[in-house]
Design a protein around this motif. Structure first.
Motif, mmCIF file in Angstrom:
data_model
loop_
_atom_site.group_PDB
_atom_site.id
_atom_site.type_symbol
_atom_site.label_atom_id
_atom_site.label_comp_id
_atom_site.label_asym_id
_atom_site.label_seq_id
_atom_site.Cartn_x
_atom_site.Cartn_y
_atom_site.Cartn_z
ATOM 1 N N MET A 254 39.572 31.144 40.762
ATOM 2 C CA MET A 254 40.434 30.151 40.446
ATOM 3 C C MET A 254 39.713 28.868 41.330
ATOM 4 N N SER A 255 39.606 27.988 40.701
ATOM 5 C CA SER A 255 38.886 26.602 41.755
ATOM 6 C C SER A 255 39.969 26.094 42.549
ATOM 7 N N GLN A 256 39.527 25.292 43.491
ATOM 8 C CA GLN A 256 40.451 24.576 44.393
ATOM 9 C C GLN A 256 41.414 23.865 43.693
ATOM 10 N N LYS A 257 40.693 22.877 42.572
ATOM 11 C CA LYS A 257 41.495 22.137 41.890
ATOM 12 C C LYS A 257 42.775 22.765 41.124
ATOM 13 N N ASP A 258 42.210 23.979 40.470
ATOM 14 C CA ASP A 258 43.357 24.688 39.529
ATOM 15 C C ASP A 258 44.295 25.471 40.595
ATOM 16 N N ARG A 259 43.982 25.882 41.738
ATOM 17 C CA ARG A 259 44.762 26.435 42.970
ATOM 18 C C ARG A 259 45.957 25.567 43.149
ATOM 19 N N LYS A 260 45.726 24.196 43.343
ATOM 20 C CA LYS A 260 46.527 23.314 44.103
ATOM 21 C C LYS A 260 47.257 22.796 42.743
ATOM 22 N N GLU A 261 46.787 22.755 41.591
ATOM 23 C CA GLU A 261 47.675 22.371 40.420
ATOM 24 C C GLU A 261 48.618 23.549 40.192
ATOM 25 N N TYR A 262 48.229 24.826 40.400
ATOM 26 C CA TYR A 262 49.178 25.747 40.144
ATOM 27 C C TYR A 262 50.491 25.855 41.030
ATOM 28 N N PHE A 263 50.266 25.293 42.496
ATOM 29 C CA PHE A 263 51.368 25.409 43.393
ATOM 30 C C PHE A 263 52.308 24.286 42.916
ATOM 31 N N VAL A 264 51.548 23.165 42.720
ATOM 32 C CA VAL A 264 52.330 21.902 42.366
ATOM 33 C C VAL A 264 53.299 22.141 41.303
ATOM 34 N N LYS A 265 52.768 22.715 40.080
ATOM 35 C CA LYS A 265 53.582 23.203 39.061
ATOM 36 C C LYS A 265 54.745 24.074 39.500
ATOM 37 N N ASP A 266 54.438 25.268 40.290
ATOM 38 C CA ASP A 266 55.314 26.178 40.499
ATOM 39 C C ASP A 266 56.647 25.306 41.333
ATOM 40 N N LEU A 267 56.133 24.586 42.247
ATOM 41 C CA LEU A 267 57.158 23.852 43.148
ATOM 42 C C LEU A 267 58.057 22.855 41.851
ATOM 43 N N LEU A 268 57.406 22.307 40.948
ATOM 44 C CA LEU A 268 58.069 21.350 40.214
ATOM 45 C C LEU A 268 59.058 22.233 39.258
ATOM 46 N N LYS A 269 58.584 23.693 38.867
ATOM 47 C CA LYS A 269 59.376 24.275 37.933
ATOM 48 C C LYS A 269 60.517 24.860 38.469
ATOM 49 N N ASN A 270 60.419 25.241 39.948
ATOM 50 C CA ASN A 270 61.459 25.769 40.484
ATOM 51 C C ASN A 270 62.463 24.946 41.497
ATOM 52 N N SER A 271 62.115 23.480 41.369
ATOM 53 C CA SER A 271 62.842 22.468 42.078
ATOM 54 C C SER A 271 63.732 21.488 41.174
ATOM 55 N N PHE A 272 64.749 21.047 41.812
ATOM 56 C CA PHE A 272 65.318 19.964 40.805
ATOM 57 C C PHE A 272 65.720 18.685 41.853
ATOM 58 N N ARG A 273 66.025 17.544 40.931
ATOM 59 C CA ARG A 273 66.346 16.270 41.807
ATOM 60 C C ARG A 273 67.825 16.313 41.965
ATOM 61 N N SER A 274 68.225 16.042 43.254
ATOM 62 C CA SER A 274 69.488 15.820 43.685
ATOM 63 C C SER A 274 69.549 14.501 43.925
ATOM 64 N N GLU A 275 70.442 13.510 43.214
ATOM 65 C CA GLU A 275 70.359 12.172 43.388
ATOM 66 C C GLU A 275 69.067 11.406 43.677
ATOM 67 N N ASP A 276 68.504 11.163 44.761
ATOM 68 C CA ASP A 276 67.276 10.574 44.842
ATOM 69 C C ASP A 276 66.208 11.271 45.613
ATOM 70 N N LYS A 277 66.454 12.711 45.767
ATOM 71 C CA LYS A 277 65.841 13.582 46.713
ATOM 72 C C LYS A 277 65.443 14.923 45.729
ATOM 73 N N PHE A 278 64.495 15.422 46.062
ATOM 74 C CA PHE A 278 63.872 16.524 45.379
ATOM 75 C C PHE A 278 64.487 17.789 46.164
ATOM 76 N N ASP A 279 65.232 18.989 45.735
ATOM 77 C CA ASP A 279 65.664 20.185 46.349
ATOM 78 C C ASP A 279 64.693 21.210 45.976
ATOM 79 N N PHE A 280 63.808 21.543 46.916
ATOM 80 C CA PHE A 280 62.841 22.484 46.669
ATOM 81 C C PHE A 280 63.266 23.894 46.796
ATOM 82 N N LYS A 281 62.835 24.741 46.160
ATOM 83 C CA LYS A 281 63.294 26.210 45.944
ATOM 84 C C LYS A 281 61.926 26.885 45.893
ATOM 85 N N TYR A 282 61.578 27.936 46.538
ATOM 86 C CA TYR A 282 60.570 28.687 46.532
ATOM 87 C C TYR A 282 60.965 30.291 46.136
ATOM 88 N N PHE A 283 60.156 30.791 45.145
ATOM 89 C CA PHE A 283 60.374 31.928 44.947
ATOM 90 C C PHE A 283 59.111 32.852 44.707
#
Length: 347
Positions: A1-30
């Motif tokens: 996995m290239s460095q670009k693909d690796r970072k994109e994986y983590f960004v999408k993983d955070l986006l999938k498991n997080s949700f917006r609460s009012e004006d902020k993101f509530d990050f969850k890690y799995f």
């Protein structure tokens, strides 16, 4: 996995498991189906704290995907183009609805506005084919703070006198929810656009009559003269002037002093005073305007010291929208200004 693909994986993983609460993101890690803390997450994947923090920043700023085939720097350049489009929109908005300050290089927006409402207007104004320009509220805050806060301000209180319409909108929006406030944004912007058109007309008249600004564009400045006249509240100019008025003094003990200021393009700024010889009404205004015309005449007669300037053909007068300035006496006097081919009054 290239460095670009690796970072994109983590960004999408955070986006999938997080949700917006009012004006902020509530990050969850799995890890699999088990939720873990921030530290355990980056240690389990063998990445650094800064690496995961950068992924979080990308989620907050809406930089969710990488364009394959581009380098890391080129991807960041695409983000800078998005940022430039936001700054360009803010500049256009400030030009349309902002109020330039006369004593500093700043533009002030309406004091009833918030950055969140500004972001809402930006998002709503995007077309269907401009989805790539959509950004999060937190990133909009960042762009506004870093790129625009030095010259664009949203004051808590207007520096100058506020018109009744703006004040009414501000009162109506107090205590309302975001969706309820949105219904007033359209009428308010329409009113601000009208006010901007009036200011542009005023600035245009000033430029046409200004020697230094007009010579670069054309040599017809001598055909125009621009005068702005405004008075002060009588209470602030009474004599004698006390910082704190003694209790034993009555209003009859003060001498009423009326004053009115004039700003004449090229000729300068002047202040006229009167006491009991003129009443503070249309009589005083006509007297001041007549003096200003004589000042224009004197300035044109003196010229540059060697050659005199011709008298203007058009006179622009800027006055407040009050009954005194629209009185029959004022209108009658303006009809007698026969040496001008046109006299234009603006409020």
């Amino acid at each position: 996995m290239s460095q670009k693909d690796r970072k994109e994986y983590f960004v999408k993983d955070l986006l999938k498991n997080s949700f917006r609460s009012e004006d902020k993101f509530d990050f969850k890690y799995f890890l699999g189906k088990k939720q873990v803390c921030f530290k355990f997450y980056y240690m389990a994947y063998g990445i650094s704290y800064g690496y995961l923090h950068d992924c979080r920043t990308r989620v907050l700023e809406g930089r969710h995907t990488f364009v394959h085939g581009l380098t890391y720097e080129e991807n960041n350049h695409k983000i800078s183009l998005k940022r430039e489009s936001v700054v360009a929109w803010i500049k256009k908005y400030a030009d349309e609805y902002g109020q330039p300050q006369p004593d500093k290089a700043e533009i002030h927006l309406s004091d009833g506005l918030t950055i969140e409402e500004l972001w809402d207007e930006y998002i709503e104004g995007l077309r269907e084919n401009e989805e790539s320009k959509k950004i999060s509220l937190s990133y909009f805050y960042k762009v506004f703070d870093e790129d625009c806060s030095s010259w664009l301000k949203i004051p808590s209180v207007n520096r100058f006198s506020q018109c009744d319409v703006c004040a009414s909108f501000k009162l109506l929006k107090e205590g309302l929810t975001k969706s309820q406030k949105a219904q007033y944004n359209g009428p308010l912007n329409k009113h601000l656009a009208i006010a901007r058109a009036e200011r542009q007309k005023f600035y245009k008249h000033g430029r046409k009559a200004n020697m230094t600004k007009s010579i670069a564009m054309n040599k017809t400045w001598h055909k125009y003269a621009s005068v702005i006249i405004d008075g002060m509240t009588q209470w602030t100019t009474r004599l004698p002037h006390f910082r704190r008025i003694p209790k034993h003094l009555d209003s009859k003990d003060f001498l009423d002093v009326h004053n009115m200021g004039s700003m004449i393009e090229n000729a300068g700024r002047f202040m006229d005073f009167n006491y009991a010889n003129f009443k503070d009404d249309a009589n005083f205004l006509v007297n001041v305007l007549h003096r200003d015309i004589l000042r224009i005449q004197e300035h044109r007669r003196n010229g540059d010291g060697e050659n005199s300037y011709p008298m203007p053909e058009v006179l622009y007068v800027q006055l407040d929208n009050v009954s005194t300035n629209k009185s029959k006496l004022m209108l009658a006097y303006s009809t007698q200004l026969g040496w001008f081919t046109r006299t234009s009054f603006a409020r």
